[in-house]
Motif scaffolding. Structure first.
Motif, PDB file in Angstrom:
ATOM      1  N   LEU A  32       4.679 -13.780  -1.698  1.00 15.88           N
ATOM      2  CA  LEU A  32       5.245 -12.716  -2.522  1.00 15.88           C
ATOM      3  C   LEU A  32       5.088 -13.030  -4.005  1.00 15.88           C
ATOM      4  CD1 LEU A  32       8.579 -11.664  -0.736  1.00 15.88           C
ATOM      5  CD2 LEU A  32       6.481 -10.329  -0.965  1.00 15.88           C
ATOM      6  N   HIS A  33       5.441 -14.242  -4.392  1.00 14.84           N
ATOM      7  CA  HIS A  33       5.379 -14.599  -5.811  1.00 14.84           C
ATOM      8  C   HIS A  33       3.956 -14.547  -6.349  1.00 14.84           C
ATOM      9  CE1 HIS A  33       9.550 -15.363  -6.355  1.00 14.84           C
ATOM     10  NE2 HIS A  33       9.603 -16.384  -5.509  1.00 14.84           N
ATOM     11  N   ASP A  34       2.985 -14.941  -5.536  1.00 16.91           N
ATOM     12  CA  ASP A  34       1.597 -14.866  -5.994  1.00 16.91           C
ATOM     13  C   ASP A  34       1.152 -13.410  -6.128  1.00 16.91           C
ATOM     14  OD1 ASP A  34       1.400 -17.568  -6.167  1.00 16.91           O
ATOM     15  OD2 ASP A  34      -0.010 -17.842  -4.527  1.00 16.91           O
ATOM     16  N   PHE A  35       1.634 -12.557  -5.252  1.00 16.80           N
ATOM     17  CA  PHE A  35       1.352 -11.122  -5.354  1.00 16.80           C
ATOM     18  C   PHE A  35       1.928 -10.570  -6.655  1.00 16.80           C
ATOM     19  CE2 PHE A  35       2.119  -6.631  -4.595  1.00 16.80           C
ATOM     20  CZ  PHE A  35       0.989  -6.209  -3.909  1.00 16.80           C
ATOM     21  N   PHE A  36       3.192 -10.901  -6.928  1.00 15.68           N
ATOM     22  CA  PHE A  36       3.840 -10.456  -8.172  1.00 15.68           C
ATOM     23  C   PHE A  36       3.082 -10.998  -9.390  1.00 15.68           C
ATOM     24  CE2 PHE A  36       8.024 -10.942  -5.596  1.00 15.68           C
ATOM     25  CZ  PHE A  36       7.753  -9.781  -4.885  1.00 15.68           C
ATOM     26  N   LEU A  37       2.718 -12.268  -9.321  1.00  9.29           N
ATOM     27  CA  LEU A  37       2.039 -12.921 -10.438  1.00  9.29           C
ATOM     28  C   LEU A  37       0.702 -12.253 -10.740  1.00  9.29           C
ATOM     29  CD1 LEU A  37       1.826 -15.319 -12.440  1.00  9.29           C
ATOM     30  CD2 LEU A  37       0.787 -16.637 -10.591  1.00  9.29           C
ATOM     31  N   TYR A  38      -0.054 -11.955  -9.695  1.00  8.74           N
ATOM     32  CA  TYR A  38      -1.376 -11.353  -9.871  1.00  8.74           C
ATOM     33  C   TYR A  38      -1.282 -10.026 -10.615  1.00  8.74           C
ATOM     34  CZ  TYR A  38      -5.907  -9.309  -8.651  1.00  8.74           C
ATOM     35  OH  TYR A  38      -7.150  -8.722  -8.701  1.00  8.74           O
ATOM     36  N   TYR A  39      -0.381  -9.160 -10.167  1.00 13.40           N
ATOM     37  CA  TYR A  39      -0.310  -7.837 -10.775  1.00 13.40           C
ATOM     38  C   TYR A  39       0.410  -7.842 -12.122  1.00 13.40           C
ATOM     39  CZ  TYR A  39      -2.466  -5.731  -6.725  1.00 13.40           C
ATOM     40  OH  TYR A  39      -3.374  -5.390  -5.753  1.00 13.40           O
ATOM     41  N   THR A  40       1.180  -8.874 -12.382  1.00 12.41           N
ATOM     42  CA  THR A  40       1.796  -9.019 -13.703  1.00 12.41           C
ATOM     43  C   THR A  40       0.775  -9.485 -14.717  1.00 12.41           C
ATOM     44  OG1 THR A  40       3.974  -9.548 -12.774  1.00 12.41           O
ATOM     45  CG2 THR A  40       3.562 -10.250 -15.037  1.00 12.41           C
TER      46      THR A  40
ATOM     47  N   ASN B 253       5.588  -3.149  -1.290  1.00 10.52           N
ATOM     48  CA  ASN B 253       6.133  -2.515  -0.089  1.00 10.52           C
ATOM     49  C   ASN B 253       5.016  -2.053   0.841  1.00 10.52           C
ATOM     50  OD1 ASN B 253       8.936  -2.727  -0.526  1.00 10.52           O
ATOM     51  ND2 ASN B 253       8.872  -1.034  -1.989  1.00 10.52           N
ATOM     52  N   THR B 254       3.894  -1.676   0.274  1.00 13.44           N
ATOM     53  CA  THR B 254       2.744  -1.282   1.089  1.00 13.44           C
ATOM     54  C   THR B 254       2.051  -2.503   1.669  1.00 13.44           C
ATOM     55  OG1 THR B 254       2.393   0.714  -0.256  1.00 13.44           O
ATOM     56  CG2 THR B 254       0.537  -0.073   1.076  1.00 13.44           C
ATOM     57  N   ALA B 255       1.828  -3.500   0.824  1.00 18.07           N
ATOM     58  CA  ALA B 255       1.099  -4.699   1.252  1.00 18.07           C
ATOM     59  C   ALA B 255       1.856  -5.491   2.317  1.00 18.07           C
ATOM     60  CB  ALA B 255       0.814  -5.585   0.043  1.00 18.07           C
ATOM     61  N   PHE B 256       3.185  -5.557   2.188  1.00 23.10           N
ATOM     62  CA  PHE B 256       4.002  -6.386   3.093  1.00 23.10           C
ATOM     63  C   PHE B 256       4.893  -5.538   4.004  1.00 23.10           C
ATOM     64  CE2 PHE B 256       3.118  -8.977  -0.683  1.00 23.10           C
ATOM     65  CZ  PHE B 256       2.597 -10.119  -0.095  1.00 23.10           C
ATOM     66  N   GLU B 257       4.441  -4.347   4.306  1.00 23.50           N
ATOM     67  CA  GLU B 257       5.252  -3.397   5.082  1.00 23.50           C
ATOM     68  C   GLU B 257       5.726  -3.971   6.410  1.00 23.50           C
ATOM     69  OE1 GLU B 257       4.910   1.231   6.713  1.00 23.50           O
ATOM     70  OE2 GLU B 257       3.129   0.173   5.970  1.00 23.50           O
ATOM     71  N   ASN B 258       4.901  -4.749   7.056  1.00 26.52           N
ATOM     72  CA  ASN B 258       5.254  -5.299   8.371  1.00 26.52           C
ATOM     73  C   ASN B 258       5.751  -6.744   8.296  1.00 26.52           C
ATOM     74  OD1 ASN B 258       4.376  -2.892   9.709  1.00 26.52           O
ATOM     75  ND2 ASN B 258       2.252  -3.597   9.492  1.00 26.52           N
ATOM     76  N   THR B 259       5.988  -7.224   7.068  1.00 26.23           N
ATOM     77  CA  THR B 259       6.400  -8.626   6.898  1.00 26.23           C
ATOM     78  C   THR B 259       7.788  -8.757   6.285  1.00 26.23           C
ATOM     79  OG1 THR B 259       4.057  -9.147   6.514  1.00 26.23           O
ATOM     80  CG2 THR B 259       5.679 -10.869   6.004  1.00 26.23           C
ATOM     81  N   TYR B 260       8.053  -7.990   5.221  1.00 28.05           N
ATOM     82  CA  TYR B 260       9.334  -8.070   4.520  1.00 28.05           C
ATOM     83  C   TYR B 260       9.916  -6.668   4.330  1.00 28.05           C
ATOM     84  CZ  TYR B 260       7.519 -12.682   3.201  1.00 28.05           C
ATOM     85  OH  TYR B 260       6.991 -13.947   3.233  1.00 28.05           O
ATOM     86  N   ASP B 261      11.243  -6.562   4.411  1.00 27.19           N
ATOM     87  CA  ASP B 261      11.857  -5.267   4.129  1.00 27.19           C
ATOM     88  C   ASP B 261      11.994  -5.081   2.619  1.00 27.19           C
ATOM     89  OD1 ASP B 261      14.226  -6.603   3.246  1.00 27.19           O
ATOM     90  OD2 ASP B 261      14.991  -6.643   5.300  1.00 27.19           O
ATOM     91  N   ARG B 262      12.322  -3.891   2.215  1.00 27.37           N
ATOM     92  CA  ARG B 262      12.368  -3.551   0.787  1.00 27.37           C
ATOM     93  C   ARG B 262      13.415  -4.375   0.036  1.00 27.37           C
ATOM     94  NH1 ARG B 262      10.109   1.559  -0.430  1.00 27.37           N
ATOM     95  NH2 ARG B 262      11.686   1.946  -2.017  1.00 27.37           N
ATOM     96  N   ALA B 263      14.549  -4.630   0.691  1.00 23.69           N
ATOM     97  CA  ALA B 263      15.603  -5.411   0.032  1.00 23.69           C
ATOM     98  C   ALA B 263      15.131  -6.829  -0.255  1.00 23.69           C
ATOM     99  CB  ALA B 263      16.859  -5.430   0.896  1.00 23.69           C
ATOM    100  N   THR B 264      14.397  -7.427   0.675  1.00 25.54           N
ATOM    101  CA  THR B 264      13.885  -8.786   0.484  1.00 25.54           C
ATOM    102  C   THR B 264      12.868  -8.828  -0.646  1.00 25.54           C
ATOM    103  OG1 THR B 264      14.240  -9.313   2.818  1.00 25.54           O
ATOM    104  CG2 THR B 264      12.697 -10.710   1.606  1.00 25.54           C
ATOM    105  N   ILE B 265      11.982  -7.842  -0.679  1.00 22.65           N
ATOM    106  CA  ILE B 265      10.983  -7.785  -1.748  1.00 22.65           C
ATOM    107  C   ILE B 265      11.664  -7.609  -3.104  1.00 22.65           C
ATOM    108  CG2 ILE B 265       9.068  -6.432  -2.689  1.00 22.65           C
ATOM    109  CD1 ILE B 265       8.239  -5.831   0.198  1.00 22.65           C
ATOM    110  N   LYS B 266      12.658  -6.741  -3.155  1.00 20.99           N
ATOM    111  CA  LYS B 266      13.390  -6.537  -4.409  1.00 20.99           C
ATOM    112  C   LYS B 266      14.063  -7.834  -4.857  1.00 20.99           C
ATOM    113  CE  LYS B 266      17.339  -4.098  -6.432  1.00 20.99           C
ATOM    114  NZ  LYS B 266      18.368  -3.039  -6.258  1.00 20.99           N
ATOM    115  N   LYS B 267      14.684  -8.536  -3.924  1.00 21.10           N
ATOM    116  CA  LYS B 267      15.377  -9.785  -4.248  1.00 21.10           C
ATOM    117  C   LYS B 267      14.439 -10.788  -4.907  1.00 21.10           C
ATOM    118  CE  LYS B 267      17.298 -13.890  -1.979  1.00 21.10           C
ATOM    119  NZ  LYS B 267      17.649 -14.512  -0.675  1.00 21.10           N
ATOM    120  N   TRP B 268      13.276 -11.015  -4.281  1.00 23.50           N
ATOM    121  CA  TRP B 268      12.373 -12.040  -4.806  1.00 23.50           C
ATOM    122  C   TRP B 268      11.601 -11.560  -6.021  1.00 23.50           C
ATOM    123  CZ3 TRP B 268      14.160 -16.326  -3.630  1.00 23.50           C
ATOM    124  CH2 TRP B 268      14.646 -16.622  -2.352  1.00 23.50           C
ATOM    125  N   LEU B 269      11.407 -10.246  -6.159  1.00 26.22           N
ATOM    126  CA  LEU B 269      10.780  -9.719  -7.376  1.00 26.22           C
ATOM    127  C   LEU B 269      11.682  -9.967  -8.579  1.00 26.22           C
ATOM    128  CD1 LEU B 269       8.449  -8.105  -8.643  1.00 26.22           C
ATOM    129  CD2 LEU B 269       9.737  -6.017  -8.158  1.00 26.22           C
TER     130      LEU B 269
END
Length: 343
Positions: free
Chosen positions: A250-258, A273-289
């Motif tokens: 997740l962090h590398d994904f955030f880093l790349y687009y930042t 949310n599109t890339a990790f749709e089947n891996t993490y829920d939206r709340a988890t992605i928001k938390k780590w973002l």
């Protein structure tokens, strides 16, 4: 960008890692060659024939050691000029210690083992710290003790210390200031964590030695950990980095687009949310973002004085060329945007 929007196109969850096998192999070859050439050039211009590196049995130090060996081979310098130091501490496990030792042996480098426990315990006594309190002082004292040993050994052998920290750790500030944060040359500084294991696998696939190959494969399978907290009662790693700081994918994904595109938190959230749709829920992605942006801003002071290192991809955090950011930059707008995201 409203969070209700959904994308029809596929978004690669690992933007730093080419998805095609043939492209991945050629990209790894190119990256290793860039790392090797950068280190070889630094050794030549400084007229240095000795290198000191701390080897933990983890991915980053393994990659740095492999690149160091390749650079010495290219320059025709005996591998014995590489002093690889394993420095077991309070959290070192048998698995990582064994892998570090086996790898150093099979690569033919000079091996030194120095336990940091006595020195750190003396340091705790000097500063009046209770060793039963496993706080930031407990952890950082170990990291700084290791760096001091490496620096002083480099003086002994008239060499320089090779840093092992990667791009993802630099982005999150997951390093001890003036500890593992510091070296004379950071060979992994441009390599994100999600790519490190593929580079180590690249070396494993090309090894003709079964011990080396099996050791590298086991290192790849070992949980990522600084091993600064005592191990579990069964001897396994107790301190797993991704449990504390978040998943590196997740962090590398955030880093790349930042860094690559300068996208806002809300736009990155939509893509994630599109890339990790089947891996993490939206709340988890928001938390780590939110964690990502909070750490990315607050830890710039470590990047402002980071050592030199080769740029191997389209993004880099070097304060001398790619990323000029004040250490006291305000993150309020970014954090607020993260907190306002709808889950």
């Amino acid at each position: 960008i409203p969070s209700e929007i959904s994308l029809c196109r596929v978004v690669n969850p690992s933007p730093f890692v080419p998805p095609v096998d043939e492209l991945l192999d050629s990209r790894c070859t190119e990256i290793v060659n860039i790392q090797t050439s950068g280190l070889a050039q630094r050794l030549k211009v400084t007229n240095t024939r000795s290198l000191v590196i701390g080897v933990s049995g983890g991915l980053d130090s393994t990659l740095a050691l492999l690149v160091a060996v390749k650079a010495f081979d290219v320059l025709g310098i005996p591998r014995s000029g590489i002093t690889a130091v394993t420095m077991p501490g309070f959290g070192t496990t048998g698995r990582t210690h064994s892998n570090a030792t086996e790898l150093m042996k099979v690569l033919g480098v000079t091996i030194r083992e120095i336990s940091i426990v006595p020195a750190v315990m003396q340091h705790f006594a000097d500063i009046g710290h209770n060793p039963d309190v496993h706080d930031v002082t407990y952890e950082n004292s170990q990291a700084r003790q290791r760096t001091m040993l490496l620096m002083d050994i480099a003086n002994q052998v008239s060499g320089m210390v090779l840093g092992t920290g990667d791009l993802s750790e630099l982005a999150l500030g997951w390093a001890t200031y003036n500890g593992d944060h510091m070296s004379m040359y950071g060979v992994n500084a441009g390599v994100p964590k999600t790519l490190v294991k593929y580079l180590v696998k690249w070396f494993a696939d090309r090894s003709t030695d079964n011990v080396e190959r099996n050791t590298l494969l086991d290192i790849i399978d070992t949980p990522i950990s600084p091993e600064l907290i005592p191990a579990n009662s069964d001897g396994t790693i107790a301190q797993v980095t991704e449990d504390l700081v978040g998943p590196y994918e997740l962090h590398d994904f955030f880093l790349y687009y930042t860094l690559r595109y300068g996208f806002s938190p809300s736009r990155i959230f939509l893509l994630a949310n599109t890339a990790f749709e089947n891996t993490y829920d939206r709340a988890t992605i928001k938390k780590w973002l939110t964690v990502f942006f909070r750490r990315f801003f607050s830890q710039q002071f470590k990047r402002s004085c980071m050592p030199d290192g080769p740029k191997v991809g389209s993004v880099c955090l070097s304060p001398r060329g790619d990323w000029r950011m004040p250490s006291d930059a305000c993150s309020v707008r970014w954090i607020k945007e993260c907190e306002d995201l709808k889950v």
